[in-house]
Enzyme design. Structure first.
Site, PDB file in Angstrom:
ATOM      1  N   LYS A  83       0.805  -1.162   0.087  1.00  0.00           N
ATOM      2  CA  LYS A  83       0.145  -0.048   0.138  1.00  0.00           C
ATOM      3  C   LYS A  83       0.845   1.179  -0.196  1.00  0.00           C
ATOM      4  O   LYS A  83       1.784   1.613   0.767  1.00  0.00           O
ATOM      5  CB  LYS A  83      -0.892  -0.024   1.293  1.00  0.00           C
ATOM      6  CG  LYS A  83      -2.319   0.253   1.075  1.00  0.00           C
ATOM      7  CD  LYS A  83      -3.155   0.096   2.429  1.00  0.00           C
ATOM      8  CE  LYS A  83      -4.349   0.579   2.274  1.00  0.00           C
ATOM      9  NZ  LYS A  83      -4.885   0.398   3.635  1.00  0.00           N
TER      10      LYS A  83
HETATM   11  C1  E4P Z   1      -8.427   1.343   3.478  1.00  0.00           C
HETATM   12  O1  E4P Z   1      -7.782   0.540   3.023  1.00  0.00           O
HETATM   13  C2  E4P Z   1      -8.437   2.088   4.769  1.00  0.00           C
HETATM   14  O2  E4P Z   1      -7.663   1.024   5.784  1.00  0.00           O
HETATM   15  C3  E4P Z   1      -9.629   2.321   5.401  1.00  0.00           C
HETATM   16  O3  E4P Z   1     -10.627   1.989   4.468  1.00  0.00           O
HETATM   17  C4  E4P Z   1      -9.920   3.565   5.945  1.00  0.00           C
HETATM   18  O4  E4P Z   1     -10.980   3.781   6.409  1.00  0.00           O
HETATM   19  P1  E4P Z   1     -11.349   4.782   7.733  1.00  0.00           P
HETATM   20  O5  E4P Z   1     -11.711   6.104   7.100  1.00  0.00           O
HETATM   21  O6  E4P Z   1     -12.463   4.239   8.368  1.00  0.00           O
HETATM   22  O7  E4P Z   1     -10.102   5.053   8.401  1.00  0.00           O
END
Ligand code: E4P
Length: 221
Positions: A83
């Site tokens: 990522k």
């Molecule tokens: C995506 O890969 C992220 O880990 C995640 O969906 C972020 O979500 P949040 O806005 O609930 O932190």
């Protein structure tokens, strides 16, 4: 539509993986900060529990740091997708990692143009954060509609991974639009299993079966 779990919680991953519901997992530094234990070990465990892609995030901000971390993270498991944040340095890292045969998921995407650039750089997944847009008073799902349309128009191979999902209706809407993947906090996946009419219907079936058993004491199925 594929379902990923958006968590670093091993128990939740095992629980839903045993139901055959987990096509992959996404993690991030915040999710890892919520768990007890060695984060590196937790990430390694996740790659073993789940067969599908597991997104592990870099924390470096320069291209060089991201590339070093990406190559180290890739050793955690064959199914690791690295990522990378949606920055200029990040895009450069995505291009290089593709050349090195390492798949990437570009995270923190909040516009259709960012998604287009991530796809062009060579990302396997783009992650638009719809819940955070909703929180800021914008319509997160409209962004998914735009990205899916653009990617279809130009046959981009990057998959649209709907992130920052806040409730089950987000999942229905993402499916209707044709997004490739939704990544869900475990509690949302849990809510998707339930419906009050299912509980009510099952109670009625079991009560009626008790009556049948009283009339047929030797009955077994
Ligand atoms: C995506 O890969 C992220 O880990 C995640 O969906 C972020 O979500 P949040 O806005 O609930 O932190």
């Amino acid at each position: 539509m594929k379902i990923f779990l958006d968590t670093a919680n091993l128990e939740a991953i095992k629980k839903y993986n045993d139901m055959g519901l987990v096509d992959g997992v996404t993690t991030n530094p915040t999710l890892l900060s919520k768990e007890k234990g060695n984060p590196a070990e937790i990430m390694r465990q996740i790659t073993k529990i789940v067969k599908g892609p597991v997104s592990l995030e870099v924390v470096g901000t320069s291209t060089e740091e991201m590339l070093d971390e990406a190559h180290r993270l890739k050793k955690y498991g064959q199914n690791v997708v690295v990522k990378i944040p949606m920055t200029a340095d990040g895009l450069k890292a995505v291009k290089k990692l593709k050349q090195d045969g390492i798949e990437t998921n570009v995270t923190l995407i909040f516009s259709a143009n960012q998604a287009t650039l991530a796809a062009k750089a060579g990302a396997s997944y783009v992650s638009p954060f719809i819940g955070r847009l909703d929180d800021a008073g914008q319509d997160g799902m409209s962004l998914i509609r735009e990205i899916v349309q653009i990617f279809r128009n130009y046959q981009f191979s990057a998959k649209v991974l709907v992130a920052s999902v806040r409730h089950p209706l987000h999942v229905v809407d993402a499916g209707k639009i044709g997004a490739d993947v939704v990544t869900l906090p475990p509690d949302i996946l849990g809510k998707m299993i339930l419906h009050p009419l299912t509980d009510k219907g099952l109670t009625a079936f079991l009560n009626d079966w008790e009556k049948v058993k009283k009339e047929n004491p030797n009955l077994s199925i």
